[in-house]
Design a protein around this motif. Sequence first.
Motif, PDB file in Angstrom:
ATOM      1  N   THR A  47       0.845  -1.183   0.000  1.00 31.73           N
ATOM      2  CA  THR A  47       0.000   0.000   0.000  1.00 31.73           C
ATOM      3  C   THR A  47       0.889   1.244   0.000  1.00 31.73           C
ATOM      4  OG1 THR A  47      -1.661  -1.216   1.258  1.00 31.73           O
ATOM      5  CG2 THR A  47      -1.859   1.173   1.237  1.00 31.73           C
ATOM      6  N   MET A  86      -5.289  12.095  -0.761  1.00 33.59           N
ATOM      7  CA  MET A  86      -6.078  10.916  -1.151  1.00 33.59           C
ATOM      8  C   MET A  86      -5.523   9.653  -0.491  1.00 33.59           C
ATOM      9  SD  MET A  86      -6.684  11.680  -5.208  1.00 33.59           S
ATOM     10  CE  MET A  86      -7.428  10.084  -5.519  1.00 33.59           C
ATOM     11  N   LYS A  89      -6.335   9.449   3.227  1.00 35.72           N
ATOM     12  CA  LYS A  89      -7.751   9.294   3.576  1.00 35.72           C
ATOM     13  C   LYS A  89      -8.363   7.974   3.126  1.00 35.72           C
ATOM     14  CE  LYS A  89      -8.853  14.172   3.784  1.00 35.72           C
ATOM     15  NZ  LYS A  89      -9.600  15.268   3.197  1.00 35.72           N
ATOM     16  N   ASN A  90      -7.805   7.336   2.090  1.00 36.13           N
ATOM     17  CA  ASN A  90      -8.419   6.147   1.492  1.00 36.13           C
ATOM     18  C   ASN A  90      -7.370   5.088   1.174  1.00 36.13           C
ATOM     19  OD1 ASN A  90     -11.210   7.242   0.878  1.00 36.13           O
ATOM     20  ND2 ASN A  90      -9.963   8.702  -0.262  1.00 36.13           N
ATOM     21  N   LEU A  91      -7.831   3.841   1.090  1.00 39.39           N
ATOM     22  CA  LEU A  91      -6.998   2.796   0.512  1.00 39.39           C
ATOM     23  C   LEU A  91      -7.171   2.943  -0.991  1.00 39.39           C
ATOM     24  CD1 LEU A  91      -5.194   0.333   0.620  1.00 39.39           C
ATOM     25  CD2 LEU A  91      -7.239  -1.075   0.909  1.00 39.39           C
ATOM     26  N   CYS A  92      -6.215   3.629  -1.637  1.00 40.27           N
ATOM     27  CA  CYS A  92      -6.438   3.959  -3.043  1.00 40.27           C
ATOM     28  C   CYS A  92      -5.186   3.851  -3.905  1.00 40.27           C
ATOM     29  CB  CYS A  92      -7.015   5.367  -3.177  1.00 40.27           C
ATOM     30  SG  CYS A  92      -5.879   6.681  -2.691  1.00 40.27           S
ATOM     31  N   PRO A 110     -11.705   5.669  -5.464  1.00 41.47           N
ATOM     32  CA  PRO A 110     -12.619   4.678  -4.891  1.00 41.47           C
ATOM     33  C   PRO A 110     -14.091   5.050  -4.968  1.00 41.47           C
ATOM     34  CG  PRO A 110     -11.092   5.544  -3.220  1.00 41.47           C
ATOM     35  CD  PRO A 110     -10.743   6.177  -4.512  1.00 41.47           C
ATOM     36  N   ASP A 111     -14.424   6.303  -4.777  1.00 38.34           N
ATOM     37  CA  ASP A 111     -15.836   6.693  -4.817  1.00 38.34           C
ATOM     38  C   ASP A 111     -16.429   6.597  -6.215  1.00 38.34           C
ATOM     39  OD1 ASP A 111     -15.710   7.205  -2.109  1.00 38.34           O
ATOM     40  OD2 ASP A 111     -15.377   9.359  -2.358  1.00 38.34           O
ATOM     41  N   GLU A 140      -9.744  -3.836  -4.730  1.00 46.09           N
ATOM     42  CA  GLU A 140     -10.324  -2.791  -3.887  1.00 46.09           C
ATOM     43  C   GLU A 140     -11.557  -2.177  -4.550  1.00 46.09           C
ATOM     44  OE1 GLU A 140     -10.946  -0.624  -0.528  1.00 46.09           O
ATOM     45  OE2 GLU A 140      -9.609  -2.335  -0.813  1.00 46.09           O
ATOM     46  N   HIS A 144     -16.489  -2.396  -3.620  1.00 45.61           N
ATOM     47  CA  HIS A 144     -17.479  -1.330  -3.516  1.00 45.61           C
ATOM     48  C   HIS A 144     -18.293  -1.097  -4.785  1.00 45.61           C
ATOM     49  CE1 HIS A 144     -15.326  -0.412   0.170  1.00 45.61           C
ATOM     50  NE2 HIS A 144     -14.220  -0.421  -0.539  1.00 45.61           N
TER      51      HIS A 144
END
Length: 186
Positions: A47, A86, A89-92, A110-111, A140, A144
């Motif tokens: 990551t 980014m 704040k996120n796993l991205c 991700p969103d 990932e 979602h």
Amino acid sequence: MAPFDGLPFNSLSAQNSMVRLRECQASSSKNIFFIEGVRLININIRTARASDIDSIFEVRTSVLENYLSREEMRQLGITESVVADMIEKNLCAWVAAENDKIVGFSMILPDEGCLFAAFVLPEYEGRGIGRRLVFLAEQELFKHHEIAWLETDKNSRAAKFYMQLGWGNKKEINGTDIKLEKHRSV
């Protein structure tokens, strides 16, 4: 005991005069081992961290296709601070590293369900690094979203690469770019 005993074995195949020995998983990182000549190359995939930002931008600006300078990225709103925010704040995002040198990365939005970036230093291409980085990004995204998407130049090697990985439903965006989609496996 051989030095690789106990590591999960995934493949043994020749590729571009090197042999992928094994891929192993240790906690949250992935390692890819190669023999190139007589030198063992260990690529660790993990990551991304905010401390990787400069290296991520170095990889991004080193590519031969789809090149953007840091200034061109800034004009598009892609800055070091935006990407660091980014990542925090996120796993991205994921990076591939040989020792401490970042040699590739992938990043998602991700969103939006978007594979935003996947780049490997030119001298590390053809070793399966991009494939592994995209796979982690897809995993990932599919947690979602039912469908993931990306955009790329329709005549690029990247477009062919993504289609080989199962991306399809090609839609022309403009005269040069296409949108590709991939559905989550059941």
